[in-house]
Design an enzyme around this catalytic site. Structure first.
Site, short mmCIF file in Angstrom:
data_model
loop_
_atom_site.label_atom_id
_atom_site.label_comp_id
_atom_site.label_asym_id
_atom_site.label_seq_id
_atom_site.Cartn_x
_atom_site.Cartn_y
_atom_site.Cartn_z
N HIS A 400 -1.92 21.50 2.16
CA HIS A 400 -0.48 21.49 2.42
C HIS A 400 0.22 22.65 1.77
O HIS A 400 1.12 23.24 2.35
CB HIS A 400 0.12 20.18 1.91
CG HIS A 400 -0.04 19.10 2.91
ND1 HIS A 400 -1.01 18.15 2.81
CD2 HIS A 400 0.61 18.88 4.05
CE1 HIS A 400 -0.94 17.36 3.85
NE2 HIS A 400 0.04 17.79 4.63
N GLU A 642 -8.23 26.17 28.77
CA GLU A 642 -8.98 26.62 27.60
C GLU A 642 -10.43 26.16 27.63
O GLU A 642 -11.18 26.40 26.70
CB GLU A 642 -8.28 26.18 26.31
CG GLU A 642 -7.92 24.71 26.22
CD GLU A 642 -7.10 24.36 24.96
OE1 GLU A 642 -7.00 25.18 24.05
OE2 GLU A 642 -6.60 23.22 24.92
N ASP A 666 -9.29 28.91 22.19
CA ASP A 666 -10.40 28.03 22.58
C ASP A 666 -11.16 28.58 23.77
O ASP A 666 -12.39 28.47 23.83
CB ASP A 666 -9.87 26.63 22.91
CG ASP A 666 -9.70 25.80 21.65
OD1 ASP A 666 -10.60 25.87 20.79
OD2 ASP A 666 -8.68 25.11 21.52
N CYS A 713 -0.80 31.69 25.37
CA CYS A 713 -0.32 31.24 24.08
C CYS A 713 -1.37 31.29 22.97
O CYS A 713 -1.15 30.78 21.88
CB CYS A 713 0.28 29.84 24.18
SG CYS A 713 -0.88 28.63 24.74
C1 PEP Z 1 -5.65 28.02 21.98
O1 PEP Z 1 -6.68 27.34 21.98
O2 PEP Z 1 -5.60 29.21 22.35
C2 PEP Z 1 -4.38 27.44 21.54
C3 PEP Z 1 -3.25 28.10 21.68
O3 PEP Z 1 -4.39 26.25 20.93
P1 PEP Z 1 -4.97 25.93 19.46
O4 PEP Z 1 -5.13 27.24 18.74
O5 PEP Z 1 -3.97 25.04 18.85
O6 PEP Z 1 -6.27 25.26 19.75
MG MG Z 2 -6.69 25.23 21.89
#
Ligand code: PEP
Ligand code: MG
Length: 788
Positions: A400, A642, A666, A713
């Site tokens: 944390h 992903e 991912d 993202c």
């Molecule tokens: C990703 O997998 O690219 C993503 C944006 O999600 P996370 O990093 O939370 O798995």
């Molecule tokens: Mg992800």
């Protein structure tokens, strides 16, 4: 575990009362006011007042009252050897007097208009053994207080004392913070002047010095230069020895007193954290409170005292050590980190038990904090303006305290072995949290180099500031949308500061991780609403829970898996727990009334999962309609792309959703079978691998063909080389950690779309990732753009 004990007949003896009292007060005067109102109400008396000892220790002043004239507050002052209130301090115990105006010590103050009262009760307040004031009670009807009431009053006085001590402390910390902010501003001005002067003066050749380096794991990137601030040795358990001939009852009493004080301090820590960040970020202290109230924990403590005749400190040391040991052996990373919480709690109880003044740590000067490990309470009490960087021996990146450091943007490395032994107080340090290297007493040359980098960074940051309010636009005028990836509430301010246009990915598992149990629908609704409203009309994409893999919840048992990233993760967990899932979706739909919200499902690998999610949306909507609750009926729904199977099913998925969110983090790991967190295979985790480029191209075309939205993202878009390629492939919407936004805007301003297209086309022809990177770098150079 239950955070609340049974309500007492009167007084403020429940944690619930104290919690309400503290959390609703903003400064010492308000706290005192709230106390007198609560006590008067509960004791059913006309008057309750608090007098506090002045700094001269000779007089007391009326600080709060319920029932006496408010004009008397601050005006009525008396010496402690006069008046009945002073008598309570002199006697050091409760005094109960009928017809007070007949008492020889009675002293009348006309401002109070107290002649109407026929009973006076004075209860002294103490901080340890030192008197700090008196709480008084007066009634119109003559009233004889029973021994039970008097005894309850002593408990109240004990609690009120702790509350007053902590409220005063909080006030003084606040004042110190204001001072230190002023100081930091002045320091920055002086530095600026010095920098300007040094540019005019010739440099002196510095003698080469010996220096050492230590390595750690990057928790938050950045560079920082400053002296070492070693965390003061805290009160440790090591030297607590067992004692002979203890009186168990006395030890239990001492322990209960220390626990009560610790509970009150914990409430203050929670308040302080909530004021600085958010209630969600402060939720860890709820867990601490629950442990402090846990019957099992308390039973073991009293068992050690009563059955094994140990002293209270020794019993505490033993039980806390057992808990720490138990937590440390857990398979689950999140639960392992609770060992640190246990240690934090243990130290605070011990400090209250053996009389150490307070556990608060003070940093004299700004510098790089070096600690064995940082505890949430440290982050709540330390003055953040003096933390230029963080180095810890403990290695958990997701603790944390580290999550908090990240949301404050403080460069941090963890897992630096023997740091405390190898670094001396105030020794000059350079923390390069980009490469995970700590330089101890660096040579002048290295210092100069980093100072130059630091100057560049400062210049770059101020240069980039101008981009905050400008649109993200290529040199030839093509507009892109840059949104923020957020997790904790603290990220909102960072996103706004960096000019993010709404949120492309809100990772809702973060607030779930910072709590001690599942937030209920209303709590989730309030949180989502706050975020949606905070982005003032720009869309917010809320992703449903993505737990599993490397993210666990402390209160949710997950099976031990050999391969958790391939396992029971993300939407799979949600679909197996329909009630939890539906509650979250209901909260999102309710929040959707307050602004544009999009609903995103993570880790979709097949049509059946998407349809399962759609069914839950339907159920959630029906539930809300049945309950007559207002909600957003038509919400934009998207899936994360992903998992490779989703890539193959992209056209079919596209027909049933409004948008795709490309999760490159991912996607890369699953396409290339290279664990995103395993340094042994990091060279295989290549965002520019030709297979990844092909997938990106296909998904881009698929979204276009189907006329649906698409946002990238994952972390990929934060690198200018990757960005060139993504731009050339046709992507126009990105979501990223907000501090990267100005940098990427600056980069976009240098490149033409037509050039990016050509570069991407050439890159797609290449057969190896490292060739792609080199090629793009060279191509950019030919257009006069240099990237590292
Ligand atoms: C990703 O997998 O690219 C993503 C944006 O999600 P996370 O990093 O939370 O798995
Ligand atoms: Mg992800």
């Amino acid at each position: 575990m239950t955070p609340h004990r049974k309500k007492a007949p009167f007084g403020i003896t429940t944690l619930e009362d104290i919690s309400t009292l503290i959390l609703q007060s903003h400064d010492l005067d308000e706290t005192l006011n709230n106390i007198v109102s609560l006590v008067a109400r509960r004791m059913r008396t006309e008057v309750c007042s608090i007098y506090l000892l002045e700094d001269d220790h000779q007089s007391i002043r009326l600080r709060a009252t319920k029932g006496l004239s408010r004009r008397a507050i601050g005006r009525v002052v008396m010496r402690i050897d006069e008046g009945l209130t002073g008598l309570a301090i002199e006697n050091g115990r409760v005094i109960s007097i009928l017809e007070p105006n007949k008492h020889p010590r009675y002293r009348y103050f006309k401002e109070t208009r107290e002649e109407r009262f026929h009973t006076f009760l004075g209860i002294p307040l103490f901080d340890r053994r030192e008197p700090i004031g008196v709480i008084t009670i007066q009634t119109v009807e003559p009233r004889q207080f029973s021994p039970e009431e008097i005894s309850a009053l002593s408990t109240i006085a004990f609690q009120v004392s702790s509350i007053v001590v902590n409220a005063r402390l909080l006030d003084s910390i606040r004042r110190k913070e204001e001072e230190s902010n002023r100081f930091a501003r002045e320091l920055e001005m002086t530095r600026k002047n010095l920098r300007e002067q040094s540019r005019e003066e010739p440099e002196e050749a510095g003698a080469e010095q010996e220096y050492r380096t230590l390595r750690g794991t990057v928790a938050y990137p950045g560079v920082s230069i400053g002296p070492a601030n070693l965390l003061d040795e805290r009160l440790g358990f090591a030297d607590i020895l067992d004692e002979e001939g203890i009186v168990p009852e006395k030890e239990c009493e001492k322990l209960e007193g220390a626990l009560e004080k610790t509970r009150i301090q914990t409430l203050y820590l929670e308040k302080r954290m909530a004021d600085r960040f958010s209630a969600d970020d402060a939720a860890i202290f709820h867990t601490h409170l629950m442990i402090l109230e846990d019957r099992g924990f308390l039973k073991r403590l009293t068992g050690e005292i009563r059955d094994k005749q140990h002293s209270a400190p020794y019993a505490l040391k033993k039980v806390v050590a057992e808990y720490i040991e138990g937590f440390s052996r857990m398979d689950d990373a999140y639960l392992r980190e609770r060992a640190a919480d246990m240690e934090d709690i243990g130290r605070r109880i011990l400090a209250n038990l053996v009389g150490q003044k307070t556990h608060h740590l003070h940093l004299k000067n700004p510098g790089i904090l070096v600690a064995k490990e940082l505890l949430p309470s440290d982050m709540a009490t330390l003055d953040h303006t003096k933390i230029q960087g963080i180095v810890t021996e403990a290695g958990e990146k997701n603790s944390h305290a580290v999550i908090m450091a990240k949301s404050m943007g403080i460069p941090a490395i963890v897992g630096v072995k023997s740091a405390l032994k190898l670094i001396h107080p105030d020794e000059p340090l350079i923390l390069d949290a980009n490469s995970g290297t700590l330089y101890i007493s660096p040579s002048e040359q290295i210092k100069d180099e980093f100072e130059r980098l630091e100057q560049d960074r400062i210049r770059e940051t101020s240069r980039l500031e101008k981009y905050r309010d400008l649109p993200a636009r290529t040199r030839d005028g093509v507009e892109l949308t840059l949104r923020a990836n957020i997790g904790l509430i603290g990220d909102m301010a960072i996103a706004r500061r960096n000019g993010a246009v709404g949120v492309g990915l809100y990772r809702t598992e973060f607030p779930y991780m910072a709590r001690s149990d599942f937030p209920d629908r209303n709590e989730q609704y309030q949180l989502y609403r706050r975020i949606i409203e905070g982005f003032g009309g720009d869309p917010v994409t809320i992703r449903t829970l993505d737990i599993g893999g490397d993210k666990a919840l402390p209160y949710f048992t997950s099976p031990k898996e050999d391969n958790p990233f391939m396992g029971w993760r993300s939407v799979r967990v949600s679909l197996d727990h329909r009630d939890i899932f539906r509650t979250q979706i209901e909260a999102i739909l309710m929040a959707g009334v307050h602004g544009p919200v999009k609903l995103l499902f993570p880790m979709i690998s097949g049509m059946d999962e998407l349809r399962g999610c759609r069914r839950i949306i339907k159920e959630a909507s029906e539930n809300l309609a049945r309950e007559g609750i207002e909600f957003k009926e038509k919400v934009s729904v998207g899936v994360m792309i992903e998992v490779p199977s989703a890539v193959y099913l992209a056209d079919r998925l596209a027909r049933e959703v409004d948008f795709f969110a490309l999760g490159t983090n991912d996607l890369i790991q699953y396409v290339l079978a290279a664990d995103r967190n395993n340094p042994l295979v990091s060279k295989y985790y290549d965002p520019l691998h030709p297979a990844v480029l092909q997938v990106l191209k296909d998904i881009g075309q698929c979204a276009e063909r189907n006329g649906i939205g698409l946002c990238i993202c994952g972390e990929m878009a934060t690198d200018p080389i990757h960005m060139t390629l993504l731009l050339g492939l046709g992507f126009r919407e990105f979501s990223m950690a907000a501090p990267f936004i100005p940098r990427i805007k600056g980069f976009l301003g240098k490149i033409n779309l037509a050039d990016a297209r050509e570069i991407a086309e050439r890159a797609l022809e290449l057969e190896e990732g490292n060739l792609v990177r080199e090629q793009i770098r060279r191509d950019l150079l030919t257009h006069g753009i240099k990237v590292s």
